[in-house]
Design an enzyme around this catalytic site. Structure first.
Site, PDB file in Angstrom:
ATOM      1  N   ASP A   1      90.399  10.504  61.518  1.00  0.00           N
ATOM      2  CA  ASP A   1      89.691  11.741  61.191  1.00  0.00           C
ATOM      3  C   ASP A   1      90.271  12.312  59.898  1.00  0.00           C
ATOM      4  O   ASP A   1      89.930  11.842  58.809  1.00  0.00           O
ATOM      5  CB  ASP A   1      89.804  12.697  62.390  1.00  0.00           C
ATOM      6  CG  ASP A   1      89.082  14.009  62.165  1.00  0.00           C
ATOM      7  OD1 ASP A   1      88.049  14.006  61.479  1.00  0.00           O
ATOM      8  OD2 ASP A   1      89.551  15.046  62.682  1.00  0.00           O
TER       9      ASP A   1
ATOM     10  N   PHE B   1      82.166  16.177  66.089  1.00  0.00           N
ATOM     11  CA  PHE B   1      83.203  16.136  67.119  1.00  0.00           C
ATOM     12  C   PHE B   1      82.698  15.303  68.285  1.00  0.00           C
ATOM     13  O   PHE B   1      81.651  15.576  68.862  1.00  0.00           O
ATOM     14  CB  PHE B   1      83.576  17.548  67.581  1.00  0.00           C
ATOM     15  CG  PHE B   1      84.824  17.548  68.416  1.00  0.00           C
ATOM     16  CD1 PHE B   1      86.079  17.446  67.818  1.00  0.00           C
ATOM     17  CD2 PHE B   1      84.754  17.593  69.802  1.00  0.00           C
ATOM     18  CE1 PHE B   1      87.238  17.402  68.581  1.00  0.00           C
ATOM     19  CE2 PHE B   1      85.916  17.553  70.577  1.00  0.00           C
ATOM     20  CZ  PHE B   1      87.154  17.462  69.959  1.00  0.00           C
TER      21      PHE B   1
ATOM     22  N   ASP C   1      92.484   6.035  68.521  1.00  0.00           N
ATOM     23  CA  ASP C   1      91.085   6.227  68.884  1.00  0.00           C
ATOM     24  C   ASP C   1      90.207   6.468  67.661  1.00  0.00           C
ATOM     25  O   ASP C   1      89.131   5.919  67.543  1.00  0.00           O
ATOM     26  CB  ASP C   1      90.931   7.371  69.910  1.00  0.00           C
ATOM     27  CG  ASP C   1      91.631   8.669  69.495  1.00  0.00           C
ATOM     28  OD1 ASP C   1      92.249   8.730  68.409  1.00  0.00           O
ATOM     29  OD2 ASP C   1      91.568   9.641  70.277  1.00  0.00           O
TER      30      ASP C   1
ATOM     31  N   ASP D   1      89.108  13.311  73.837  1.00  0.00           N
ATOM     32  CA  ASP D   1      88.990  14.459  74.739  1.00  0.00           C
ATOM     33  C   ASP D   1      88.503  15.711  74.032  1.00  0.00           C
ATOM     34  O   ASP D   1      88.557  15.822  72.804  1.00  0.00           O
ATOM     35  CB  ASP D   1      90.357  14.770  75.362  1.00  0.00           C
ATOM     36  CG  ASP D   1      91.301  15.433  74.358  1.00  0.00           C
ATOM     37  OD1 ASP D   1      91.581  14.814  73.309  1.00  0.00           O
ATOM     38  OD2 ASP D   1      91.716  16.581  74.602  1.00  0.00           O
TER      39      ASP D   1
END
Ligand code: IMP
Ligand code: MG
Length: 189
Positions: free
Chosen positions: A112, A161, A109, A168
């Protein structure tokens, strides 16, 4: 479900367009690579899906990819519960051990801190695959704790975020269709 939270960063129509474009381009590239490596026509691309975050992105991506493929889920978790910063890697389902000579596409996804994808990439590389690519929906603009490049990133985003489209917060909001920024005031303390 409760109201989607946060503010829209990338809406679902933009995501759909971009993911289709990336899937088609990646398929064309894989087909050229198959020919140049002289792999047989029935050679099967191994798609390593980093669960659970890659689920929504991958579902759209693979349907835009007319190539022979096998789906190989792996589970590496680093954001337990309501954490909004990485808490170290926990391997739940490891990378399969039969990747030698295969073309591997790792799908996640978001890139980071880089810790998850760097570790998965190392585990894949040890097996001498024919090729390896890292494909992500989102790439945060920041310094990586464990340097790793995405070969394809659908969108570059600021270091905030985000939730939605598979991402999620405390197990929630993966089904929100847009990518949204969750403000610090909306985090649990
Ligand atoms: P890493 O820090 O690059 O290892 O990312 C590990 C995982 O943390 C990603 O695959 C996501 O599942 C999750 N993650 C990273 N950033 C975010 C975010 O902004 N929102 C939700 N999950 C995130
Ligand atoms: Mg993930």
């Amino acid at each position: 479900m409760s109201e989607p939270q946060g503010t829209v960063l990338i809406d679902k129509e933009r995501i759909a367009r971009r993911v289709r474009e990336v899937g088609e381009a990646l398929s064309a590239e894989l087909e050229r690579e198959r020919a140049s490596l002289r792999l047989p026509g029935d050679d099967c691309v191994q798609l390593i899906l980093v669960m659970t975050g890659a689920l929504v992105f991958a579902a759209d991506l693979i349907r835009a990819m007319p190539v022979r493929m096998q789906i190989r889920p792996v589970t590496f978790s680093s954001y337990p519960g309501a954490a909004t910063t990485s808490q170290g890697l926990n391997v739940v389902q490891d990378v399969p051990g039969d990747l030698r000579g295969k073309r591997v596409v790792i799908v996640d996804d978001i890139l980071d801190s880089g810790r998850t994808l760097a570790e998965i990439r190392r585990r894949v590389a040890k097996q001498n695959p024919a090729s390896t690519r890292v494909v992500v929906l989102l790439r945060k603009e920041k310094r990586r704790d464990d340097p790793v490049e995405a070969d394809v990133a659908c969108f570059d985003i600021p270091d905030a975020f985000v939730i939605g489209c598979g991402l999620d917060y405390d197990g929630l909001y993966r089904n929100v269709p847009d990518v949204r920024v969750l403000a610090e005031s909306e985090w649990k303390r």
